[in-house]
Design an enzyme around this catalytic site. Structure first.
Site, PDB file in Angstrom:
ATOM      1  N   GLU A  32      16.614   5.288 -19.168  1.00  0.00           N
ATOM      2  CA  GLU A  32      17.058   4.182 -18.307  1.00  0.00           C
ATOM      3  C   GLU A  32      17.987   3.232 -19.030  1.00  0.00           C
ATOM      4  O   GLU A  32      17.728   2.857 -20.174  1.00  0.00           O
ATOM      5  CB  GLU A  32      15.818   3.433 -17.814  1.00  0.00           C
ATOM      6  CG  GLU A  32      15.912   2.957 -16.403  1.00  0.00           C
ATOM      7  CD  GLU A  32      16.081   4.088 -15.390  1.00  0.00           C
ATOM      8  OE1 GLU A  32      17.236   4.421 -15.052  1.00  0.00           O
ATOM      9  OE2 GLU A  32      15.058   4.631 -14.958  1.00  0.00           O
ATOM     10  N   HIS A  33      19.046   2.857 -18.311  1.00  0.00           N
ATOM     11  CA  HIS A  33      20.132   2.030 -18.871  1.00  0.00           C
ATOM     12  C   HIS A  33      20.778   2.741 -20.060  1.00  0.00           C
ATOM     13  O   HIS A  33      21.084   2.132 -21.081  1.00  0.00           O
ATOM     14  CB  HIS A  33      19.629   0.615 -19.223  1.00  0.00           C
ATOM     15  CG  HIS A  33      19.372  -0.196 -17.993  1.00  0.00           C
ATOM     16  ND1 HIS A  33      20.357  -0.877 -17.336  1.00  0.00           N
ATOM     17  CD2 HIS A  33      18.243  -0.384 -17.268  1.00  0.00           C
ATOM     18  CE1 HIS A  33      19.846  -1.467 -16.254  1.00  0.00           C
ATOM     19  NE2 HIS A  33      18.559  -1.179 -16.187  1.00  0.00           N
ATOM     20  N   ILE A  34      20.943   4.011 -19.863  1.00  0.00           N
ATOM     21  CA  ILE A  34      21.481   4.891 -20.902  1.00  0.00           C
ATOM     22  C   ILE A  34      22.847   5.428 -20.498  1.00  0.00           C
ATOM     23  O   ILE A  34      23.707   5.645 -21.347  1.00  0.00           O
ATOM     24  CB  ILE A  34      20.480   6.076 -21.098  1.00  0.00           C
ATOM     25  CG1 ILE A  34      19.240   5.602 -21.855  1.00  0.00           C
ATOM     26  CG2 ILE A  34      21.122   7.254 -21.795  1.00  0.00           C
ATOM     27  CD1 ILE A  34      19.510   5.141 -23.263  1.00  0.00           C
ATOM     28  N   SER A  66      25.884   2.220  11.928  1.00  0.00           N
ATOM     29  CA  SER A  66      24.694   2.655  11.203  1.00  0.00           C
ATOM     30  C   SER A  66      23.474   2.466  12.084  1.00  0.00           C
ATOM     31  O   SER A  66      23.422   1.504  12.871  1.00  0.00           O
ATOM     32  CB  SER A  66      24.548   1.816   9.930  1.00  0.00           C
ATOM     33  OG  SER A  66      23.225   1.915   9.438  1.00  0.00           O
ATOM     34  N   SER A 121      15.728  -0.339  -2.782  1.00  0.00           N
ATOM     35  CA  SER A 121      14.548   0.145  -3.490  1.00  0.00           C
ATOM     36  C   SER A 121      14.898   0.698  -4.862  1.00  0.00           C
ATOM     37  O   SER A 121      14.028   1.135  -5.596  1.00  0.00           O
ATOM     38  CB  SER A 121      13.882   1.248  -2.667  1.00  0.00           C
ATOM     39  OG  SER A 121      14.807   2.304  -2.499  1.00  0.00           O
ATOM     40  N   GLY A 122      16.184   0.713  -5.206  1.00  0.00           N
ATOM     41  CA  GLY A 122      16.569   1.255  -6.512  1.00  0.00           C
ATOM     42  C   GLY A 122      16.555   2.778  -6.526  1.00  0.00           C
ATOM     43  O   GLY A 122      16.516   3.387  -7.593  1.00  0.00           O
ATOM     44  N   SER A 125      20.554   4.216  -2.861  1.00  0.00           N
ATOM     45  CA  SER A 125      21.143   4.334  -1.522  1.00  0.00           C
ATOM     46  C   SER A 125      22.651   4.136  -1.599  1.00  0.00           C
ATOM     47  O   SER A 125      23.394   4.739  -0.818  1.00  0.00           O
ATOM     48  CB  SER A 125      20.500   3.343  -0.549  1.00  0.00           C
ATOM     49  OG  SER A 125      20.562   2.049  -1.063  1.00  0.00           O
ATOM     50  N   SER A 126      23.144   3.348  -2.557  1.00  0.00           N
ATOM     51  CA  SER A 126      24.594   3.128  -2.607  1.00  0.00           C
ATOM     52  C   SER A 126      25.317   4.389  -3.086  1.00  0.00           C
ATOM     53  O   SER A 126      26.311   4.797  -2.489  1.00  0.00           O
ATOM     54  CB  SER A 126      24.959   1.903  -3.444  1.00  0.00           C
ATOM     55  OG  SER A 126      24.410   1.999  -4.726  1.00  0.00           O
ATOM     56  N   ASP A 170      23.824   8.013 -11.158  1.00  0.00           N
ATOM     57  CA  ASP A 170      23.355   8.086  -9.769  1.00  0.00           C
ATOM     58  C   ASP A 170      24.239   8.996  -8.930  1.00  0.00           C
ATOM     59  O   ASP A 170      23.755   9.854  -8.190  1.00  0.00           O
ATOM     60  CB  ASP A 170      23.324   6.690  -9.141  1.00  0.00           C
ATOM     61  CG  ASP A 170      22.393   5.754  -9.879  1.00  0.00           C
ATOM     62  OD1 ASP A 170      21.635   6.240 -10.731  1.00  0.00           O
ATOM     63  OD2 ASP A 170      22.431   4.546  -9.610  1.00  0.00           O
TER      64      ASP A 170
END
Ligand code: GLA
Length: 390
Positions: A32-34, A66, A121-122, A125-126, A170
């Protein structure tokens, strides 16, 4: 839902949807954050995601609708757009702008989006909405971009149009995900391997804190620039491009170059987390879920103490999991600041895990989390008409 979506399209646009696409969301097992530090990550696509139904129109209009949000947009085709407010349609609008600027003639499009990824929710979705739009346009306009090019352009939309300096994890995960596989991705070279995510008697649980994420984007960008500052300090003596170019032993030898305590903590998290991903890959290939779980807890602790992107909600979930013998490991996943945690839970005990973690969290935080058991699914693709007609 899929058949409803098809009917809704006809209701809104008075015609049939000619094309349908789906892109999943993702969880990150570890690392994470890598990604923006050029290291290793291990995400998987999930079966929740974003559906896009689309038909061309003759009016030269881009129409965005939407089923999740009331706000909508009708806008003529033009050479450039700017982000307006915080609305959901900025994501597909930014993607379409990229195609137009890259010289691909377009025509009007009637679009209907629906996402079943819990909002904020992380679970990406983006990236999901960006990649489904990019994939759809590539298909409809016959642009011939490779999947990796679609990933890169979606990331650049997030960076330049939306204004979040995210890495590539992502968009990569939602595009390249494979059923029952985790992606071992090197975020520097973009080499990856799809490895069997054989969880044995365990399943992957997703626990959504249901905490509204405030300031997440600015805090995220702050972490990105903290890493850049730490890297600049190390570069005084080391010839490296990214923090993840060194391992923990080397970091310990040169850490005196980073004189700011806060930056030192941030950089230590990054370097140690990258080493943990290497260990986690070995553990997964040996089916050593106990070791994998231990690394997940260590990752969470580091994100809490060194990187400071967790929070009492995510910490409460990890804290509960450590007390439950049916859980091998747990950690926050994604950017943090709220969002979701993941846990490896014995399938046979999922029911009681769910009840107990909800009760523990509610008692501590004051409202309930949502708990899902998640399947690892495929990346972006075309949806056959029959599937969405139900
Ligand atoms: C967000 C970003 C990713 C990644 C994660 C943290 O999801 O979009 O690029 O940096 O946070 O690992």
């Amino acid at each position: 839902m899929k058949s409803t979506l098809y009917k809704e399209f006809s209701k809104i646009y008075n015609k049939e949807a000619e094309n349908a696409f789906f892109s999943p969301g993702r969880v990150n097992l570890i690392g994470e954050h890598i990604d923006y530090n050029g290291g290793l990550v291990m995400p998987c696509a999930i079966t929740f995601g974003t559906y896009l139904l689309v038909s061309p129109n003759e009016e030269g209009l881009l129409r965005f609708r939407s089923l999740n949000f009331d706000d909508k947009l009708d806008i003529p085709l033009q050479s450039a757009y700017t982000k307006t407010g915080g609305s959901w349609f900025n994501y597909p609008l930014g993607v379409i702008e990229f195609f137009l600027k890259d010289g691909h003639p377009s025509h009007g499009l009637d679009m209907l989006f629906y996402g079943d990824i819990p909002i904020s929710s992380g679970l990406s979705s983006s990236a999901s909405i960006e990649v489904v739009t990019a994939f759809a346009l590539n298909n409809l306009l016959d642009c011939g971009y490779s999947k990796l090019e679609l990933v890169k352009l979606s990331k650049s939309v997030e960076n330049n149009f939306i204004g979040v300096n995210c890495g590539i994890m992502d968009q990569f995960a939602v595009a390249f995900g494979e059923k029952n596989k985790a992606l071992m991705l090197n975020c520097d070279t973009l080499d990856y391997q799809a490895v069997d995510s054989n969880l044995g008697e365990y399943i992957l649980a997703i626990i959504n804190t249901n905490k509204p994420r405030k300031l997440a984007e600015s805090k995220y960008n702050e972490r990105v620039s903290e890493c850049q500052s730490a890297l600049t300090s190390l570069k005084q003596e080391l010839d490296i491009n990214y923090l993840c170019d060194i391992d923990t032993a080397t970091f310990n030898r040169y850490s005196h170059l980073i004189t700011d305590e806060l930056l030192l903590k941030r950089a230590r998290h990054v370097v140690e987390e990258n080493d943990r991903v290497k260990l986690a890959a070995v553990a997964l290939s040996n089916n050593n879920l106990a070791e994998f779980g231990r690394l997940m807890y260590a990752s969470h602790d580091s994100l809490r103490d060194l990187y400071e992107v967790s929070g009492k909600e995510l910490d409460a979930i990890a804290e509960y999991c450590k007390t439950d013998a049916n859980v091998a490991g747990a950690r926050m996943t994604g950017a943090g600041f709220g969002g979701c945690a993941i846990a490896l839970v014995k399938e046979s005990a999922f029911g009681s895990f769910r009840q107990n973690v909800i009760a523990f969290y509610k008692d501590k935080i004051g409202y309930a989390p949502s708990v899902y058991s998640s399947l690892i699914g495929d990346g972006v693709g075309v949806l056959a008409g029959a599937m969405i007609r139900g």
